[in-house]
Structure formats: structure tokens, C-alpha cells
Enzyme design. Structure first.
Site: not given
Length: 741
Positions: A211-212, A214-215, A217, A269, A321, A374
Site C-alpha cells: 500500500c505504497a 504516497p511513496g 516509505k 497502490d 502500511d 497511523c
């Protein structure tokens, strides 16, 4: 499932209905006055839920700490970032930050001295005063993140006015902007840096960010892989003569030869639009692009990848994530106070679990999976972890990684928690209590509640990592680190004892993405038939037609072919025209062909003939691309982008013809230059660089150049070439150019 999974941003939600715990309008902010706290945002349901799950469970010790927790959630976050370890100027930036750290410490001592002389006692260690006026808070803090090794992570906590106007710190403002644009500095919330760090990506690792978007990580994982490969394999130019390497030594950084790199990072994504944003975010790290590939799949149904002989390709490192309620981000997303409801966690739980279980199936024995959110809710955190452990029957084990983050303060995962009913606001500590009260609800499931206190799942939950905002002046976060047993089998992985929970298997199960599309179409058909007004029916009809024309949600977007497959005659042409060294991996150059849907719903190539670009992949990325999109693949990877654009077709026709239609792409110059033996010209006079690059029209007749090297240009045949331009500072810049006549 609504939306794509992403832990860095809050999910889109409809406006909340007016209620005691969720006001219909955002509270009006009071203007902050010096020395006074602004009015504290709150939400009655939020406070009740987390007082029960944090204070009553002991994660927060007492009422005084609870007040600090709530006060912290109402304060803005400090600015934090990490330095790309493979960047050319990483060490220079780090040293400059250390100088500013000393400047800030000296300025803070001066403020304390001034305060003391005016009989205003100030604690010399206190650099942050929550809610206080800038003049009173003495908020001057520039320091490395203590838990991140080698000073590669930093916190800069300065008032904006000081950062932009104070002559001592104004250069820091410019440095942050410049190096963020260059990709050396990566702005990121501190807690969001932790999951990729705990993955411990090593050389040759195949990595999947499920689940990348906005990028941020993904960029961390990519940098870790590139650094590990470089430490293991070196630059990789041993076969090339020293003269050719010395010519461009000052331009090189990190690994150049990608022909032996077996690792890769797949950034996935579900949303095509967010995938585009993801590609843009990673664009600042273009030199690492050979190692990355961007896909667009629903993470719950990410397809299995198999080699031509049927062997499944698994991943060494997987990051889940997942999308979450995001209440750990209240400090940067205060609008969530208005919309917060315990119902959202219950709605997300099953999808979060499905993503994690799919990741578990794709994980190689001995590999590591990190699950993170989060969110502070145990329904999205410990409840999901307990279900993962129960479903995987011992093949996946939790790792206690808290000590790896010291001195960063964390707390253990919860072993007991309460769950709030999605509509009645009653709280329960077990599913049996729900049944006894006669308040069953489709969102309430046994897996939402704590496992039995004496079960193996409950005992393991203390190994989870909880981060509370007031402990480190951060956002809230949750992390669980799993490792897969070396002797684990895939046949029962993800199946619970009663088969109530199981991982999706793309080899056995129906195409999950196509099934989701069919269900969506069915709902649209019902909306067309049952619309209450003509306007509603017209809108539903329009949405239905768009969905029909989109074809399968899992359809290919493009096909990749190797240079040998697509243009077999070009390999010899490129080698002879540009003098490519024999060690250059031509087999890692691919062309991309876009695919569209015909009126009959069939996939067709949108343009025939040769592709306009040649894209360079690292060996490991090229292997996964070939396996995942080959004709043998049952479900092909939906590849959005990937690899580094190495060459592109030029757009002019020479009167005498050209030996090659391709020229070099500027972003690939660093990687290609050591291999190029011909058509490289050095222009020694700095004025020639100004002639070529100084204006909006970046071209010049060779007669206007003054460097001795222009003689080589005058006799050079039309086509692509490389210019080594000397700057006024004495260094050289490699520029892709085109000789047109």
C-alpha cells in the site's frame, strides 16, 4: 472496499452527521494569545474510547499523563526528515546540519541568559513549551534523531519567522528547499520512518510495499536496498578501462552496474491516480529507478508471481502500511476531530486483515513482514495482529523489535481492550458480552476482541510496538514485526481452525479484483433500476457505462519487451554507433507498449511499430517484470511504470540519414557514461556551457563554440552524443546532446 490502502494519509470520509461526539461544523479556532493555550479540540467519543483503552489498560499511567497526551494531540508537529544515504551530497548536508545544530544551541543559550537576567527562570533543557508564544517557548531545536544511525535522520524545530528571516538560519531554509528538490532530503513524519527501518532491507532482497502511496516509505526501502547492494557489490566497473572511468569519476555515485543486482522494490497502490502520484514522489530518486517497479492492484488480491517453470516467486521483505482511521495523525489533520467515530475502525478491520494475510502468503520463509498503521485503535492494531497469528497457525511469529528503536520511547502492545458498538455506543470486552446483550451487528466480529488471556496470541501481543504522541513529540503509530518460519508451508497459511479467516490465493480463488468490479457493476445496475428520480437514474447510468468501458480492474496497462524481442537489429547498431562497452547489459533494456481497450473490450496495442523509449531495469527487477507479465502468468502484473528511461528516439531527420534513431536520456547519464566509448566530446571553455545552456533555446551552431573540442563535433555524424561541459567552478557536467547537422 473504499479507496486504496495507505497509512500516510487519512482516508476520505463523508461529512459526519451532527451528534454529541461529532459536531456538524468544525469548531471555530480561538486566536492564540501569548502565554495562553489555544482552545483544545476534542471529541467526546474519542476521549471515552481511548481513556478506556489507554488509561484503564495502563498504557497511560495516570490522569496527569492523559492530559499531556490530549494536550500533545492539539499541538503542531515538528519538521523531521531523513537523508538519502546514496545521494552524492549526503555527507555535505549532514555536516552542514551539524553546524546549524551548534548555531541553534548557541542561540538558545543566549535566550536563556537573557531570560535569566530579567529574572524569568527558564529550564535550559526545555526547548518546547506546548502552546506558548514563540518568544516565550525558545523553540530552537536542530538535532539528529537519536534512534537513526549515523545522523541520517533530523528534526528541525524552528519558528517559521526565525527560519525565513533570521540571518543565522535563513541559509538553512534555502538548504532544506534545495536538497528536498534534489532528493537528498526527504521530509517525513518521524514515526512514519520506523516501519521501513524495522524491515531491515538487505542486499538482493525482493521487497513489496503493498500500500505504497504516497511513496515516502517506498523511497526508504529503495535507498536501503541501493545502499546494501553497493556495500556488497561495489560500483561494478571493474571490466571497464581506467581511462573511461576516470573521465567521469566525479560524476559517479553509488552502484552503476545493475547487471548483478537481484533485489527490487515493487511499489503497489490500488488507485491508478494515486499510483501516478507515487511515481512522481519517487522521481527525485531517479538514479535508483532501475530497482523499482510500480503496480496498481487491490492489495487484498495482489497476484502471485511465478517463473516459467511454475515455481512461485516470493518476497524477502513486505511492508503492509495499511489504510486506517488515521487518528494518530490528529496533530497534522485536525479535521479528524470532527469526523472521528469508533465505527470506522470496525469497517476497516476485515480489509486490513485481508491485506496482511495476502502479504503473509507472498512472504518467503525466513522473510520479514511489517504491519503498521497511523491509528491508535486496538481494533485496527492488536486485533488484526491476533487474527494474523491465529490464522497462520505458527508459520508467522512476532518479533520483539522495540530495543532496535532505543532511545525512542515506545510501549508494549495491548493484551486487553474494549470495543465500542458502531451505533449504540455501548462498550464490550468480549463477543460473548455482545451476544448476551442482544446487540449483534454485522461490523462486530469475534476477531475484533482480545484473544483469551492464556492463549499464545495474547501472550505474543506485548511484542507489538505502540507509539504515543506525547512520549517523543510525534504522531501516534503502531507497528508489528513478523518473521516467517523457515519450515512453513503455503497450503494452510492464512486458514483459521474453522476456516473463518483465510488468505486470498490467486492460483485457486476467483480473480478478486474482477469479482469486485462485477459487484460494483451489479450495484450500479440496481441504482439505475431503483433511482427515485430521473436525475438519479441518469447519473447511475453514466457511472455504469464508465465502469463497463473500463474493462477488468486487473487488466494490463502496458506490455514490456526486451530490446532483443522488440528491435533485434538495434542492439548491434547501438553498440557500434555509441561504442558501448561489451559489459553493458543490453539484455536489461526494455521497450514499453501501451495497451487500450477496443470497442469489443479486447486489449489492443495503441500504436504499432517501435517504442519511443528504452528503459533500463536492474537484473532483479527485470526478472520480476518478465515473470509477472509473461504469457505464462495466470494473472499478469498491472505495471504502471518502472525502470530508468535510458534512451529515447530523437525527433529530427538528417538529410544524409542517421546510424541510430536513439539519443541518451539525461536522467540516465550517470549510469551510461562509463560504458560509452564513442561520441563523447569535452568542451573545455566554460563560456560554451553558457552558450548551450544559458538561454531558453538550448542549442548553438558548432561555429559559435570556442573550445578545442568543437573540431570533433564538426566532423561528427548526426545523432545523439554526450557533451562534457566545464563550469566556471572547474568541475564538469555531462549533458545528453543531439548533433543535428
Amino acid at each position: 472496499m473504499g479507496g486504496a490502502f495507505s497509512g500516510d494519509a487519512a482516508p476520505e470520509q463523508p461529512p459526519a452527521q451532527a451528534s454529541d461526539s461529532s459536531p456538524s461544523r468544525k469548531p471555530k479556532e480561538q486566536a492564540s494569545q501569548p502565554g495562553k493555550l489555544p482552545r483544545r479540540r476534542t471529541n467526546a467519543a474519542f476521549e471515552a474510547f481511548y481513556h478506556a483503552n489507554l488509561v484503564e489498560t495502563g498504557a497511560i499511567k495516570d490522569c496527569a499523563e492523559w492530559e499531556r497526551f490530549m494536550d500533545c494531540l492539539n499541538q503542531p508537529l515538528p519538521s523531521t526528515f531523513w537523508i538519502t544515504p546514496t545521494a552524492k551530497d549526503a555527507e555535505e548536508v549532514r555536516e552542514t546540519l551539524r553546524e546549524f545544530q551548534q548555531t541553534a544551541a548557541a542561540a538558545l543559550r543566549g535566550l536563556h541568559t537573557a531570560s535569566a537576567s530579567s529574572e524569568q527562570a527558564v529550564d535550559a533543557e526545555k526547548t518546547l513549551t506546548a502552546g506558548a508564544d514563540v518568544a516565550e517557548s525558545h523553540c530552537l531545536q536542530i538535532c539528529p534523531l537519536a534512534w537513526m544511525p549515523e545522523g541520517m535522520g533530523w528534526r528541525v524545530d524552528l519558528p517559521k519567522a526565525v527560519l525565513r528571516k533570521d540571518p543565522r538560519f535563513k541559509p538553512l531554509h534555502g538548504l532544506l528547499i534545495e536538497h528536498t528538490d534534489k532528493g537528498t532530503i526527504n521530509r517525513m513524519e518521524e514515526v512514519s520512518m520506523l516501519p521501513a527501518t524495522l524491515l531491515e532491507v538487505g542486499a538482493g532482497h525482493r521487497c513489496l510495499d503493498m500500500c505504497a502511496s504516497p511513496g515516502n516509505k517506498t523511497a526508504q526501502m529503495l535507498s536501503q536496498l541501493a545502499e546494501a547492494n553497493f556495500k556488497k557489490l561495489g560500483r561494478g566497473l571493474e571490466k571497464i578501462s581506467s581511462g573511461e572511468v576516470l573521465r567521469c569519476q566525479h560524476l559517479l555515485n553509488g552502484r552503476i552496474d545493475y547487471s548483478q543486482d537481484e533485489g527490487c522494490v515493487i511499489a503497489n497502490d490500488m488507485s491508478v491516480e494515486r499510483s501516478g502520484m507515487l511515481v512522481h514522489q519517487i522521481a527525485r530518486h531517479q538514479s535508483l529507478y532501475p530497482l523499482v517497479m510500480f503496480t496498481s492492484h487491490d492489495a487484498r488480491f495482489f497476484p502471485s508471481i511465478r517463473k516459467q517453470d511454475g515455481q512461485e516467486v516470493l518476497f524477502h521483505r513486505i511492508l503492509c502500511d495499511v489504510m486506517c482511521s488515521s487518528d494518530g495523525t490528529l496533530r497534522k489533520s485536525p479535521h479528524l476531530w470532527r469526523d472521528w467515530s469508533p465505527k470506522l475502525s470496525l469497517e476497516l478491520h476485515s480489509d486490513q486483515l485481508a491485506v496482511a494475510l495476502r502479504g503473509a502468503r507472498l512472504l518467503q520463509p525466513g522473510g520479514r513482514l511489517v504491519y503498521s498503521t497511523c491509528s491508535l485503535s486496538p481494533v485496527e492494531n492488536e486485533a488484526v495482529v491476533a487474527e494474523i497469528l491465529r490464522s497462520c497457525r505458527g508459520s508467522l511469529a512476532l518479533v520483539d523489535a522495540r530495543q532496535k528503536l532505543e532511545p525512542f520511547k515506545t510501549v508494549e502492545g495491548l493484551r486487553q481492550w474494549s470495543v465500542t458498538h458502531p451505533t449504540k455506543r455501548h462498550t464490550f470486552r468480549s463477543y460473548d458480552e455482545v451476544a448476551a446483550a442482544g446487540l449483534a451487528h454485522k461490523l462486530l466480529r469475534p476477531g475484533n476482541f482480545p484473544p483469551a488471556a492464556d492463549s499464545a496470541e495474547s501472550l505474543a501481543l506485548s511484542k507489538c510496538i505502540r507509539i504515543l504522541p506525547h512520549h517523543n513529540d510525534t504522531g501516534g503509530f503502531f507497528i508489528a514485526v513478523f518473521e516467517k518460519a523457515l519450515d512453513s508451508g503455503q497450503d494452510t497459511l492464512g486458514r483459521g481452525p474453522d476456516d473463518s479467516v483465510r488468505a486470498y490465493d490467486s492460483e485457486l480463488d476467483q480473480d478478486g479484483e474482477e469479482l469486485a468490479r462485477e459487484q460494483h457493476l451489479q450495484r450500479l445496475e440496481e441504482a439505475v433500476a431503483t433511482g427515485k428520480s430521473e436525475q438519479e437514474r441518469l447519473k447511475a447510468t453514466s457511472r455504469r457505462e464508465r465502469a463497463r468501458k473500463s474493462g477488468s480492474l486487473a487488466r494490463e496497462l502496458a506490455r514490456y519487451k526486451t530490446l532483443a524481442e522488440a528491435m533485434p537489429e538495434q542492439e548491434a547498431t547501438l553498440r557500434s554507433f555509441f561504442g558501448f562497452h561489451e559489459s553493458f547489459p543490453m539484455h536489461l533494456l526494455f521497450s514499453r507498449y501501451h495497451l487500450d481497450l477496443s470497442t469489443e473490450g479486447e486489449l489492443v496495442q495503441s500504436h504499432l511499430g517501435e517504442a519511443n523509449q528504452l528503459i533500463l531495469f536492474a537484473r532483479g527487477t527485470a526478472d520480476v517484470l518478465t515473470w509477472g507479465t509473461g504469457s505464462h502468468a495466470k494473472r499478469k502484473l498491472k505495471v504502471m511504470a518502472g525502470g530508468l528511461r535510458a534512451m529515447e528516439k530523437d525527433r529530427f531527420e538528417a538529410s544524409g540519414g542517421k546510424s541510430s534513431q536513439f539519443r541518451f536520456a539525461q536522467e540516465a547519464m550517470e549510469l551510461l557514461l562509463p560504458y560509452i566509448g564513442q561520441r563523447v566530446v569535452e568542451l573545455e571553455d566554460a563560456s560554451d556551457m553558457r552558450r548551450l545552456l544559458g538561454g531558453s533555446c538550448r542549442n548553438a551552431p558548432t561555429a559559435a563554440l570556442v573550445s578545442p573540442g568543437k573540431a570533433r563535433l564538426e566532423v561528427m555524424a548526426p545523432g545523439g552524443c554526450v557533451l562534457l561541459l566545464c563550469t566556471e567552478f572547474g568541475d564538469r557536467l555531462a549533458v545528453s546532446a543531439l548533433r543535428t547537422g
